[in-house]
Design an enzyme around this catalytic site. Structure first.
Site, PDB file in Angstrom:
ATOM      1  N   LYS A  14       0.822  -1.219   0.000  1.00 11.89           N
ATOM      2  CA  LYS A  14       0.000   0.000   0.000  1.00 11.89           C
ATOM      3  C   LYS A  14       0.851   1.262   0.000  1.00 11.89           C
ATOM      4  O   LYS A  14       0.546   2.208  -0.723  1.00 11.89           O
ATOM      5  CB  LYS A  14      -0.955   0.009   1.210  1.00 11.89           C
ATOM      6  CG  LYS A  14      -1.997  -1.087   1.186  1.00 11.89           C
ATOM      7  CD  LYS A  14      -2.975  -0.985   2.341  1.00 11.89           C
ATOM      8  CE  LYS A  14      -2.341  -1.050   3.705  1.00 11.89           C
ATOM      9  NZ  LYS A  14      -1.732  -2.327   4.062  1.00 11.89           N
ATOM     10  N   ARG A  89     -11.044   0.726   8.698  1.00 13.57           N
ATOM     11  CA  ARG A  89     -10.618  -0.622   9.097  1.00 13.57           C
ATOM     12  C   ARG A  89     -11.795  -1.509   9.490  1.00 13.57           C
ATOM     13  O   ARG A  89     -11.625  -2.709   9.649  1.00 13.57           O
ATOM     14  CB  ARG A  89      -9.648  -0.545  10.283  1.00 13.57           C
ATOM     15  CG  ARG A  89      -8.299   0.011   9.914  1.00 13.57           C
ATOM     16  CD  ARG A  89      -7.401   0.038  11.133  1.00 13.57           C
ATOM     17  NE  ARG A  89      -6.170   0.756  10.861  1.00 13.57           N
ATOM     18  CZ  ARG A  89      -5.028   0.169  10.564  1.00 13.57           C
ATOM     19  NH1 ARG A  89      -4.954  -1.131  10.479  1.00 13.57           N
ATOM     20  NH2 ARG A  89      -3.953   0.891  10.348  1.00 13.57           N
ATOM     21  N   ARG A 128      11.239  -6.534   5.344  1.00 12.88           N
ATOM     22  CA  ARG A 128      11.111  -5.124   5.729  1.00 12.88           C
ATOM     23  C   ARG A 128      11.600  -4.910   7.160  1.00 12.88           C
ATOM     24  O   ARG A 128      12.203  -3.878   7.480  1.00 12.88           O
ATOM     25  CB  ARG A 128       9.643  -4.685   5.577  1.00 12.88           C
ATOM     26  CG  ARG A 128       9.425  -3.207   5.788  1.00 12.88           C
ATOM     27  CD  ARG A 128       8.036  -2.799   5.393  1.00 12.88           C
ATOM     28  NE  ARG A 128       7.079  -3.043   6.463  1.00 12.88           N
ATOM     29  CZ  ARG A 128       5.770  -2.799   6.370  1.00 12.88           C
ATOM     30  NH1 ARG A 128       5.262  -2.344   5.251  1.00 12.88           N
ATOM     31  NH2 ARG A 128       4.975  -3.033   7.381  1.00 12.88           N
ATOM     32  N   ARG A 134      11.103  -1.676  12.785  1.00 13.09           N
ATOM     33  CA  ARG A 134       9.816  -1.919  13.441  1.00 13.09           C
ATOM     34  C   ARG A 134       9.808  -3.327  14.033  1.00 13.09           C
ATOM     35  O   ARG A 134       9.937  -4.302  13.296  1.00 13.09           O
ATOM     36  CB  ARG A 134       8.666  -1.783  12.437  1.00 13.09           C
ATOM     37  CG  ARG A 134       8.375  -0.364  12.048  1.00 13.09           C
ATOM     38  CD  ARG A 134       7.259  -0.271  11.042  1.00 13.09           C
ATOM     39  NE  ARG A 134       6.052  -0.993  11.459  1.00 13.09           N
ATOM     40  CZ  ARG A 134       4.901  -0.920  10.813  1.00 13.09           C
ATOM     41  NH1 ARG A 134       4.791  -0.193   9.730  1.00 13.09           N
ATOM     42  NH2 ARG A 134       3.859  -1.599  11.241  1.00 13.09           N
ATOM     43  N   ARG A 146      -1.066 -10.038  13.051  1.00 11.07           N
ATOM     44  CA  ARG A 146      -1.549  -8.845  12.341  1.00 11.07           C
ATOM     45  C   ARG A 146      -2.360  -9.224  11.106  1.00 11.07           C
ATOM     46  O   ARG A 146      -3.393  -8.626  10.821  1.00 11.07           O
ATOM     47  CB  ARG A 146      -0.363  -7.950  11.932  1.00 11.07           C
ATOM     48  CG  ARG A 146       0.223  -7.197  13.099  1.00 11.07           C
ATOM     49  CD  ARG A 146       1.584  -6.602  12.793  1.00 11.07           C
ATOM     50  NE  ARG A 146       1.586  -5.708  11.661  1.00 11.07           N
ATOM     51  CZ  ARG A 146       2.678  -5.452  10.933  1.00 11.07           C
ATOM     52  NH1 ARG A 146       3.822  -6.030  11.213  1.00 11.07           N
ATOM     53  NH2 ARG A 146       2.619  -4.613   9.931  1.00 11.07           N
TER      54      ARG A 146
END
Length: 193
Positions: A14, A89, A128, A134, A146
């Site tokens: 995204k 969401r 990533r 993160r 998630r």
């Protein structure tokens, strides 16, 4: 006005696609995470309310988030449109967004859903996580949690837009420019409706 909901699980691409769409169509990026951080940094009434809740470990309620989005829309009435990233969401959030946009004689033009298999998402997020810093991208158990959270709570939003004839799926696996070209085709079709 062109208003796009960019949709997909964590790691679907995204962020990459939204940047390309923003550049091509002159859209304003509305990321709820960015909005929250900005409102808190500016010390606005909504930001202070959000910070208090977040400091208590609570989720920021929909009405606060919608208030922040409305503020952004009201401040940018002359733009080409918005790209909504990370919002809505839930179906109640989608309904609230529709009601908000109606106040400004606008609506969602289309939802572009980037679809990627779970194994690929896990690979992408772990990769990533090596560079993002993160912690939620570096732990496979957290990643799967998630993705599961997305599948149970967020995926029903796709059905909401499908019932309105605004849902378009795009295969999120492939060359970035190919995925972008497919998204542009969808937008072109949405703009002629």
């Amino acid at each position: 006005m062109l208003n796009i909901v960019l949709f997909g699980p964590p790691g679907a691409g995204k962020g990459t696609q939204s940047q390309k769409l923003i550049e091509k169509y002159g859209l304003i990026h509305l990321s709820t995470g960015d909005l929250l951080r900005s409102e808190i940094a500016q010390g606005t009434e909504l930001g202070l309310k959000a910070k208090k809740l977040m400091d208590e470990g609570l989720l920021v309620p929909d009405e606060v988030v919608i208030g922040m989005i409305e503020s952004k829309i009201a401040d940018n009435r002359e733009v080409a449109g918005f790209i909504f990233d990370g919002f809505p969401r839930t179906v109640p959030q989608a309904e609230a967004l529709d009601q908000l946009l109606e106040k400004y004689d606008q609506g969602i033009s289309c939802m572009i859903a980037l679809q990627v298999a779970e194994e690929e998402l896990v690979k992408r997020l772990l990769l990533r996580g090596q560079t993002s810093g993160r912690p939620d991208d570096a732990d496979e158990t957290l990643i799967q949690k998630r993705v599961q959270e997305y599948n149970t709570k967020t995926a029903p939003v796709a059905d909401y837009y499908a019932k309105q004839g605004k849902f378009y799926a795009v295969d999120g696996i492939g060359e970035i420019d190919e995925i972008f070209a497919k998204s542009c085709e969808i937008i072109g079709a949405c703009q002629t409706v």
